[in-house]
Design an enzyme around this catalytic site. Structure first.
Site, PDB file in Angstrom:
ATOM      1  N   THR A  95       2.052   5.227  -2.144  1.00  0.00           N
ATOM      2  CA  THR A  95       3.180   5.686  -2.964  1.00  0.00           C
ATOM      3  C   THR A  95       3.868   4.444  -3.515  1.00  0.00           C
ATOM      4  O   THR A  95       4.427   3.659  -2.738  1.00  0.00           O
ATOM      5  CB  THR A  95       4.185   6.480  -2.105  1.00  0.00           C
ATOM      6  OG1 THR A  95       3.506   7.596  -1.529  1.00  0.00           O
ATOM      7  CG2 THR A  95       5.337   6.987  -2.962  1.00  0.00           C
ATOM      8  N   LYS A 170       4.758  12.909  -7.414  1.00  0.00           N
ATOM      9  CA  LYS A 170       5.179  12.687  -6.019  1.00  0.00           C
ATOM     10  C   LYS A 170       6.689  12.420  -5.928  1.00  0.00           C
ATOM     11  O   LYS A 170       7.391  13.017  -5.105  1.00  0.00           O
ATOM     12  CB  LYS A 170       4.376  11.505  -5.460  1.00  0.00           C
ATOM     13  CG  LYS A 170       4.920  10.873  -4.224  1.00  0.00           C
ATOM     14  CD  LYS A 170       4.211  11.290  -2.977  1.00  0.00           C
ATOM     15  CE  LYS A 170       4.961  10.770  -1.762  1.00  0.00           C
ATOM     16  NZ  LYS A 170       4.480  11.200  -0.516  1.00  0.00           N
ATOM     17  N   LYS A 245      12.602   5.631   0.774  1.00  0.00           N
ATOM     18  CA  LYS A 245      11.711   4.850  -0.106  1.00  0.00           C
ATOM     19  C   LYS A 245      11.410   5.644  -1.374  1.00  0.00           C
ATOM     20  O   LYS A 245      11.516   5.137  -2.496  1.00  0.00           O
ATOM     21  CB  LYS A 245      10.407   4.527   0.644  1.00  0.00           C
ATOM     22  CG  LYS A 245       9.367   3.889  -0.262  1.00  0.00           C
ATOM     23  CD  LYS A 245       7.996   3.777   0.366  1.00  0.00           C
ATOM     24  CE  LYS A 245       7.002   3.354  -0.705  1.00  0.00           C
ATOM     25  NZ  LYS A 245       5.627   3.246  -0.229  1.00  0.00           N
TER      26      LYS A 245
HETATM   27  P1  NAD Z   1       1.612   1.647   7.182  1.00  0.00           P
HETATM   28  O1  NAD Z   1       2.603   0.542   7.096  1.00  0.00           O
HETATM   29  O2  NAD Z   1       1.342   2.291   8.488  1.00  0.00           O
HETATM   30  O3  NAD Z   1       0.174   1.128   6.610  1.00  0.00           O
HETATM   31  C1  NAD Z   1       0.026   0.216   5.571  1.00  0.00           C
HETATM   32  C2  NAD Z   1      -1.027  -0.773   5.997  1.00  0.00           C
HETATM   33  O4  NAD Z   1      -1.304  -1.675   4.925  1.00  0.00           O
HETATM   34  C3  NAD Z   1      -0.568  -1.656   7.183  1.00  0.00           C
HETATM   35  O5  NAD Z   1      -1.473  -1.462   8.272  1.00  0.00           O
HETATM   36  C4  NAD Z   1      -0.618  -3.076   6.631  1.00  0.00           C
HETATM   37  O6  NAD Z   1      -1.052  -4.046   7.585  1.00  0.00           O
HETATM   38  C5  NAD Z   1      -1.611  -2.923   5.496  1.00  0.00           C
HETATM   39  N1  NAD Z   1      -1.518  -3.947   4.452  1.00  0.00           N
HETATM   40  C6  NAD Z   1      -0.428  -4.420   3.818  1.00  0.00           C
HETATM   41  N2  NAD Z   1      -0.788  -5.322   2.884  1.00  0.00           N
HETATM   42  C7  NAD Z   1      -2.132  -5.409   2.929  1.00  0.00           C
HETATM   43  C8  NAD Z   1      -3.102  -6.151   2.207  1.00  0.00           C
HETATM   44  N3  NAD Z   1      -2.744  -7.003   1.246  1.00  0.00           N
HETATM   45  N4  NAD Z   1      -4.399  -5.986   2.522  1.00  0.00           N
HETATM   46  C9  NAD Z   1      -4.777  -5.135   3.502  1.00  0.00           C
HETATM   47  N5  NAD Z   1      -3.915  -4.406   4.217  1.00  0.00           N
HETATM   48  C10 NAD Z   1      -2.606  -4.541   3.930  1.00  0.00           C
HETATM   49  O7  NAD Z   1       2.055   2.722   6.097  1.00  0.00           O
HETATM   50  P2  NAD Z   1       1.570   4.253   5.975  1.00  0.00           P
HETATM   51  O8  NAD Z   1       2.513   5.123   6.690  1.00  0.00           O
HETATM   52  O9  NAD Z   1       0.113   4.311   6.295  1.00  0.00           O
HETATM   53  O10 NAD Z   1       1.794   4.497   4.422  1.00  0.00           O
HETATM   54  C11 NAD Z   1       0.903   3.994   3.437  1.00  0.00           C
HETATM   55  C12 NAD Z   1       1.352   4.516   2.090  1.00  0.00           C
HETATM   56  O11 NAD Z   1       1.346   5.940   2.114  1.00  0.00           O
HETATM   57  C13 NAD Z   1       2.777   4.088   1.712  1.00  0.00           C
HETATM   58  O12 NAD Z   1       2.803   3.801   0.340  1.00  0.00           O
HETATM   59  C14 NAD Z   1       3.608   5.310   2.067  1.00  0.00           C
HETATM   60  O13 NAD Z   1       4.775   5.413   1.289  1.00  0.00           O
HETATM   61  C15 NAD Z   1       2.636   6.432   1.755  1.00  0.00           C
HETATM   62  N6  NAD Z   1       2.870   7.679   2.493  1.00  0.00           N
HETATM   63  C16 NAD Z   1       3.142   7.657   3.824  1.00  0.00           C
HETATM   64  C17 NAD Z   1       3.363   8.864   4.498  1.00  0.00           C
HETATM   65  C18 NAD Z   1       3.649   8.893   5.986  1.00  0.00           C
HETATM   66  O14 NAD Z   1       4.037   9.958   6.488  1.00  0.00           O
HETATM   67  N7  NAD Z   1       3.462   7.799   6.718  1.00  0.00           N
HETATM   68  C19 NAD Z   1       3.295  10.082   3.799  1.00  0.00           C
HETATM   69  C20 NAD Z   1       2.975  10.067   2.444  1.00  0.00           C
HETATM   70  C21 NAD Z   1       2.768   8.849   1.800  1.00  0.00           C
END
Ligand code: NAD
Length: 295
Positions: A95, A170, A245
């Site tokens: 997102t 979204k 966010k």
């Molecule tokens: P998270 O922080 O658990 O996972 C993100 C991952 O990306 C981390 O493990 C981090 O180490 C990795 N990362 C960051 N920079 C990187 C790079 N350059 N190369 C490789 N890896 C890298 O976050 P999440 O909860 O998995 O969310 C991911 C996305 O999904 C976000 O944009 C969030 O807004 C969206 N989202 C999350 C949810 C939820 O409920 N958690 C729901 C809908 C959407």
């Protein structure tokens, strides 16, 4: 079966990548955090040294990263667009802000790749259960290529429109959700002050013109909807930090596009305050406590 690069195996990306492995795809995975990568490797993914390494042999690249800056850095400036195989399909499910999504779309198109912004709703439970909703922005051709794969991770896959339309869908949806949740909470707070039984309000409003998802599926008072986080002390739902966010992304988009969204701005202020009081990890329906004056 396709060879898929999965970059960003965090709370969402990890279970999504595992569902692709379960469906029989070969997955090359990378995450900056070794502990976040581990469960995906244990499920059968191969370990890539970095994002480019994962992407260079892949038919499809999927990214699931925290924010626009991470997505730009992974795709642009000597990133995936400079190493991906000719004809590879690129999908970003993070997102992120509309401007970053459109910038990566434009660069991908210039480099000759099909690219989709495909953010999700459904949370970690949806990622684990393979029941996410994907809201996609891009060409019909890219969408048709991506759909069978996205269906391995989700139960609903929708083409919202062109570049950035998935992100737009979204944030518009989540801004509406935040506003409707606060409205629902206010109705219960007023009912309590007026001595009206919350269950009576639920029974009446849920079949009247006040009916909405925040009330009927996610009721912020415990009791009427047993599966709602309000019954679990507002844990295990959609974290306030993530709602905040999305609201900030919606506000930035409103400012950049000239849309008037005063209730969206108010919702962002209220959720900022709620988060600042130490509630970032609580479900967003917990804001009822602040509106009651308990916090
Ligand atoms: P998270 O922080 O658990 O996972 C993100 C991952 O990306 C981390 O493990 C981090 O180490 C990795 N990362 C960051 N920079 C990187 C790079 N350059 N190369 C490789 N890896 C890298 O976050 P999440 O909860 O998995 O969310 C991911 C996305 O999904 C976000 O944009 C969030 O807004 C969206 N989202 C999350 C949810 C939820 O409920 N958690 C729901 C809908 C959407």
């Amino acid at each position: 079966m396709s060879t898929i690069a999965f970059i960003g195996t965090g709370n969402m990306g990890g279970p999504m990548a595992r569902n692709l492995l379960k469906a029989g795809h070969a997955v090359a995975a990378f995450d900056l955090s070794a502990p976040m990568l581990e469960p995906v490797l244990a499920a059968g993914a191969s370990k890539a040294a970095n994002g480019n390494e994962a992407a260079k042999e892949a038919d499809v690249v999927i990214t699931m990263l925290p924010a626009g800056q991470h997505v730009r850095s992974v795709y642009l400036e000597n990133g995936i667009l400079s190493v991906a195989k000719r004809g590879a399909l690129l999908i970003d499910s993070s997102t992120i802000d509309i401007d970053s999504a459109r910038a990566v779309h434009a660069a991908a198109e210039k480099a000759g790749f099909d690219f989709l912004d495909a953010p999700v709703s459904g949370g970690v439970g949806g990622a684990e259960g393979g029941t996410l909703t994907f809201m996609c922005g891009g060409s019909e051709a890219a969408f048709e290529r991506a759909k069978p794969l996205l269906e391995k991770m989700g139960k609903r896959v929708v083409l919202a429109g062109g570049a950035g339309a998935g992100q737009a869908a979204k944030i518009c949806n989540n801004m509406l959700l935040a506003i409707s949740m606060i409205g629902t909470c206010e109705a219960f707070v007023l009912a309590e002050k007026l001595g009206l039984d919350p269950r009576k309000l639920f029974d009446i409003a849920s079949t009247s013109s006040g009916q909405c998802w925040s009330l009927t599926t996610y009721c912020p008072v415990p009791g009427p909807v047993p599966t709602a986080p309000s019954n679990r002390d507002y844990t295990g739902g959609f974290a306030t930090a993530l709602m905040l966010k999305d609201l900030k992304l919606a506000l930035a988009a409103a400012q950049n596009s000239g849309a008037t969204t005063p209730l969206g701005a108010e919702a962002a202020q209220l959720y900022s305050l709620f988060a600042a009081k130490g509630n970032s990890n609580l479900d967003f329906s917990g804001i009822i406590r602040m509106l009651r004056g308990e916090l």
